[in-house]
Write a protein that holds these residues in place. Structure first.
Motif, short mmCIF file in Angstrom:
data_model
loop_
_atom_site.label_atom_id
_atom_site.label_comp_id
_atom_site.label_asym_id
_atom_site.label_seq_id
_atom_site.Cartn_x
_atom_site.Cartn_y
_atom_site.Cartn_z
N ARG A 1 0.74 -1.27 -0.11
CA ARG A 1 0.09 -0.03 -0.10
C ARG A 1 0.82 1.28 0.00
O ARG A 1 0.65 2.34 -0.62
N ARG A 2 1.95 1.21 0.79
CA ARG A 2 2.98 2.32 0.79
C ARG A 2 3.54 2.62 -0.49
O ARG A 2 3.80 3.71 -0.88
N PRO B 1 4.87 8.23 -5.10
CA PRO B 1 5.10 8.67 -6.46
C PRO B 1 6.35 7.95 -6.81
O PRO B 1 7.30 8.00 -6.46
N SER B 2 6.40 7.58 -8.32
CA SER B 2 7.50 7.18 -9.06
C SER B 2 8.70 7.87 -9.08
O SER B 2 8.31 8.98 -9.72
N VAL B 3 9.89 7.62 -9.02
CA VAL B 3 10.82 8.78 -9.14
C VAL B 3 11.55 8.38 -10.53
O VAL B 3 12.20 9.02 -10.88
N SER B 4 11.22 7.26 -11.00
CA SER B 4 12.11 6.76 -12.54
C SER B 4 11.52 7.58 -13.50
O SER B 4 12.19 7.57 -14.40
#
Length: 159
Positions: free
Chosen positions: A148-149, A154-157
């Protein structure tokens, strides 16, 4: 991609090598069994293998499949990894049952030498099952919280 990897010659060579090693180890085990165990006791070992196969395929696999089926029907939001954790807990409980229940049964009917089976195997098995159930539940809760976390982060890639 995965099919390409499976079709390569090196993968086939590894598989063939592992199968050959497995067959050689089986032959070594059979030789050691025949060489070190009296022929009368080999029948008992064979009976134990047949019973273990029946317990594995008839009870453990059936219960594991049934629990997985019920969990999938009960909650469609249950991640597949959590289901795998529950199945692993069931398999571990079953394996310990296969190992401990014959000793508990033999202790209950008695033996010529009371020092052979000195422990209380039945209550110990129940305590072990309780510990495995708690650890399995904690693993499922931990995995679900982590998933869930990760989902909310948000995706950093893609920045």
């Amino acid at each position: 991609m995965r099919e390409d990897l499976a079709q390569t010659g090196s993968m086939r060579a590894w598989r063939t090598g592992l199968v050959v090693i497995g067959v050689l180890l089986l032959l070594l085990g059979a030789f050691v069994l025949i060489d070190t165990v009296k022929p009368v006791k080999i029948a008992g070992v064979a009976l134990w293998f047949v019973l273990a196969l029946i317990v594995h395929d008839g009870i453990i696999a059936f219960v594991t499949f049934g629990v997985a089926f019920l969990l999938r029907k009960a909650g469609r939001a249950l991640p597949i990894a959590a289901l795998a954790i529950v199945q692993a807990g069931l398999v571990i409980c079953s394996v310990f049952a296969i190992i401990v229940l014959p000793a508990a049964y033999k202790k209950s009917i008695g033996s010529k030498n009371p020092t052979v089976l000195p422990l209380d195997y039945g209550p110990s098995l129940v305590i072990l099952w309780a510990v495995i159930v708690v650890l399995t539940a904690l693993a499922v809760i931990g995995y679900t919280a982590l998933a869930r976390r990760q989902k909310n982060r948000p995706s950093v890639s893609q920045a």
